[in-house]
Design an enzyme around this catalytic site. Structure first.
Site, PDB file in Angstrom:
ATOM      1  N   GLU A 288       0.806  -1.215   0.000  1.00 55.67           N
ATOM      2  CA  GLU A 288       0.000   0.000   0.000  1.00 55.67           C
ATOM      3  C   GLU A 288       0.844   1.272   0.000  1.00 55.67           C
ATOM      4  O   GLU A 288       0.802   2.070   0.943  1.00 55.67           O
ATOM      5  CB  GLU A 288      -0.972  -0.032   1.180  1.00 55.67           C
ATOM      6  CG  GLU A 288      -1.952  -1.179   1.051  1.00 55.67           C
ATOM      7  CD  GLU A 288      -3.005  -1.233   2.142  1.00 55.67           C
ATOM      8  OE1 GLU A 288      -2.854  -0.553   3.168  1.00 55.67           O
ATOM      9  OE2 GLU A 288      -3.986  -1.985   1.968  1.00 55.67           O
ATOM     10  N   GLU A 408      -5.075  -8.193  -0.758  1.00 59.87           N
ATOM     11  CA  GLU A 408      -5.861  -8.164   0.470  1.00 59.87           C
ATOM     12  C   GLU A 408      -7.311  -7.929   0.088  1.00 59.87           C
ATOM     13  O   GLU A 408      -7.609  -7.118  -0.796  1.00 59.87           O
ATOM     14  CB  GLU A 408      -5.428  -7.036   1.416  1.00 59.87           C
ATOM     15  CG  GLU A 408      -4.037  -7.170   1.997  1.00 59.87           C
ATOM     16  CD  GLU A 408      -3.700  -6.011   2.933  1.00 59.87           C
ATOM     17  OE1 GLU A 408      -4.633  -5.268   3.341  1.00 59.87           O
ATOM     18  OE2 GLU A 408      -2.515  -5.833   3.253  1.00 59.87           O
TER      19      GLU A 408
END
Length: 676
Positions: A288, A408
């Site tokens: 991220e 995810e």
């Protein structure tokens, strides 16, 4: 896990790519076939540009064996009679339909597990079909065909995250409350049907100072130990730089050289430590990625490109298995927004590496994912958000031969507990998520920070949820508008109708436990309308105690059954209360009903409390029901954004459709609540 989104737009030119990853006998010395032992190689051929009558192409030759190649000639047959007009990094000749590329003087050697690339501009008429058969130094590339990146990523489905463990920011993997990883845990994860494990790793607390940033040997050995256990179970395992992203990497706009030096030092050490692991070890550049203090999204995309490029160069340059290891590169924020996908696609085009994988994360449509702004149901808006994201990933990458991993996924409401979203709505989300990811050929990795799979008992905390997720990997399941059918205790029982979501299945019957109910007597079905008779509900409700009186299961031609709860309820009763901003609870007699959401408004009609762009507050962060204690709690977060001495009208919405009004007033830290 970290959820941010931003908007910008980049554009990528059309890329037509076809990879032929094959095996050949390699030789030592140009033109001499191997006498006895041969080693595998991979050839990746990709068209990088095409126009009427012309095209450009890149070819990568990967030495997958343990011996170096000294001098090489690669030959192939043109399927459509193409010609080569100009080449670089090799001398390419064409005779009839046969093409041969010979090494330049400076790239004659291909180290063990090394790669050499060359390119050319060519011409075509009628068709530009990519060649699929190559020969290296006279030996046809025909044996032990190596899997492509897309094939390997497909073999990773489904995946699971071993979260909040080696990625904890404390000094030990147990610092966030999870037990130490054991071989037995990975054995049991494998037994659940998973084919891959994402192993998030945060390195910050385990590295020395500049300029070397030496990783603690014991910590690196621990990561290697866990990787080894996963590989022994024949699992793919993906290792990354995890919370480093917001601990120090995000400072790159103000300290580009310092961040890059630290990043490069870490990946240099990691790459060297794992280069001899097998091909089922996968490396991910950063989790991220995000940046603070930048001049804007354009700069952030460029910084991410630099990180991804440096990561790729370091790993590829370390040789051995890293030369063709799958490398996973994220979009900015691992977002599925088109602008970020386009920017990453530009990077892929520049890298021209057939063993790269794109990754995004997905936690659903935000109002539904955290239960705010009235987002209580898995409705058309939630579904469209999901399909749009997966369509973009497919169109940008998968359709062009570049695999995508959803590294995810889950629901953000799970950050507190899994009850933030009502059970049936939650199940519908995961049923559709798995189905649509499968149709778009996306590999998915469930985020689990310890709240789903019990890491010592090796059982699922919500078996119904996992059953739905697991079923979605291979098939669709029938669902329904709701999993709750309410009957008011204060009125006579009547028949109840429920809309089924068949999802391509056929309704096959209704069952209570092991007993099949009788169609016509107990229920009727007309199209997608399932009606439970008043006689059935009366019989199963018994004494009609508040709460769930009976559980039924609708069965379909495939997938898992759909649970239907028969609930007896009456209007909940709220009572007056006093308390403080740090401790305030409304006495609530729920009488079998369940709380869905809460609105908060001032007397002038404006919205009160956090997220004041909506009257509907966030479940659990601002309010929470406690059915055992008989209370509805208002949190300190809620009161932190409530005006002093201004009356707030609360409207509680229950799953039965009931609505109740309540009034609160805050004066300093004191809170008063009344029903009128």
């Amino acid at each position: 896990m970290f959820g941010l989104r931003s908007k910008t737009r980049h554009r990528i030119g059309a890329v037509a790519a076809g990879f032929a990853t094959l095996a050949a006998g390699l030789v030592v010395g140009a033109g001499r076939p191997a006498a006895a032992e041969t080693t595998a190689c991979g050839v990746a051929y990709s068209v990088t540009g095409q126009w009427s009558g012309g095209f450009t192409a890149e070819v990568a030759v990967h030495n997958l064996g343990g011996d170096a190649v000294d001098g090489w000639r690669l030959s192939w047959e043109w399927p459509s009679g193409q010609r080569v007009d100009h080449a670089w990094n090799a001398e390419v000749t064409t005779s009839g339909t046969q093409a041969t590329a010979a090494n330049a003087g400076y790239n004659a050697a291909i180290a063990a597990n090394g790669t050499v690339t060359f390119g050319f501009r060519g011409s075509w008429t009628g068709a530009n079909t990519a060649p699929t058969s190559f020969a290296l130094n006279g030996v046809r590339c025909a044996d032990a065909k190596a899997p492509t990146a897309a094939q390997q990523v497909a073999a990773m489905q489904p995946g699971w995250n071993l979260g909040n463990t080696l990625d904890s920011t404390g000094s030990d993997e147990t610092s966030w409350g999870n037990p130490r990883i054991t071989k037995s845990l990975l054995d049991n994860v494998k037994a659940q049907g998973f084919k891959s494990v994402r192993l998030p790793v945060t390195w910050s607390a385990h590295t020395g100072p500049a300029p070397d940033y030496t990783i603690e040997p014991a910590y690196l050995d621990r990561v290697k130990e866990v990787v080894g256990w996963a590989l022994q179970d024949d699992l793919y395992v993906m290792v990354n730089l995890h919370h480093d992203s917001w601990q120090w990497i995000w400072n790159m706009p103000g300290d580009r050289a310092g961040v890059l030096a630290r990043y490069n030092a870490l990946w240099t050490q990691i790459a060297a430590a794992v280069k001899d692991f097998g091909p089922k070890l996968v490396l991910e550049s950063v989790n991220e990625p995000q940046f603070t203090g930048s001049t804007g999204v354009d700069q952030e995309e460029q910084l991410l490109h630099e990180l991804n490029a440096s990561f790729r160069d370091i790993v590829r340059g370390s040789g051995s298995g890293n030369a063709t290891r799958l490398l996973v590169l994220p979009t900015l924020h691992t977002s599925g927004d088109q602008a970020h996908l386009d920017a990453l696609a530009n990077s892929f085009r520049a890298f021209n590496d057939p063993y790269l994988v794109a990754t995004i994360h997905n936690y659903g449509y935000w109002p539904f994912s955290v239960n705010v702004a009235g987002g209580t149901r898995f409705d058309a808006t939630v579904q469209k958000d999901l399909t749009d994201t997966f369509d973009r990933a497919y169109n940008t990458f998968v359709s062009r031969g570049i695999p995508v991993i959803v590294g995810e996924y889950g629901l953000l409401g799970f950050d507190r507990h899994t009850g933030t979203i009502e059970q049936g709505e939650k199940l519908k989300f995961f049923e559709y998520f798995g189905y649509y990811a499968r149709t778009k050929k996306l590999t998915t990795m469930l985020w689990d920070n310890g709240q789903h799979f019990d890491r010592t008992a090796y059982t699922w905390r919500d078996p119904e949820l996992f059953a739905q997720i697991k079923s979605s990997w291979t098939t669709r399941s029938g669902t329904a508008y709701s999993d709750l059918i309410f009957s008011a205790k204060s009125t006579p029982v009547t028949a109840k109708t429920l809309t089924l979501n068949l999802n391509g299945t056929r309704f096959q019957g209704l069952r209570q436990g092991t007993t099949d109910l009788v169609q016509g007597r107990d229920y009727t079905v007309s199209g997608d309308q399932l009606t439970l008779t008043a006689a059935l509900i009366t019989r199963l409700s018994g004494a009609r105690e508040y709460g769930t009186n009976a559980v039924l299961h609708a069965r379909f031609s495939q997938g898992v059954p759909w649970r239907i709860n028969l609930v007896t309820r009456d209007t909940p009763i709220l009572s007056n209360a006093t308390g403080t901003t740090s401790s305030f609870a409304i006495p609530t007699t729920f009488r079998g009903d369940q709380l869905a959401t809460m609105e908060a408004k001032y007397d002038d009609g404006t919205n009160a409390g956090p997220h004041n762009w909506t009257s509907f507050k966030e479940f659990d962060r601002t309010f929470a029901p406690n059915y055992t204690a008989g209370t509805t709690t208002l949190t300190s977060d809620f009161f932190a954004e409530i005006q002093d001495n201004a009356r707030v009208t609360l409207t509680f919405h229950y799953w039965s459709g009931e609505k109740l009004t309540y009034y609160i007033t805050k004066s300093g830290t004191e809170v008063t609540g009344t029903t009128a």
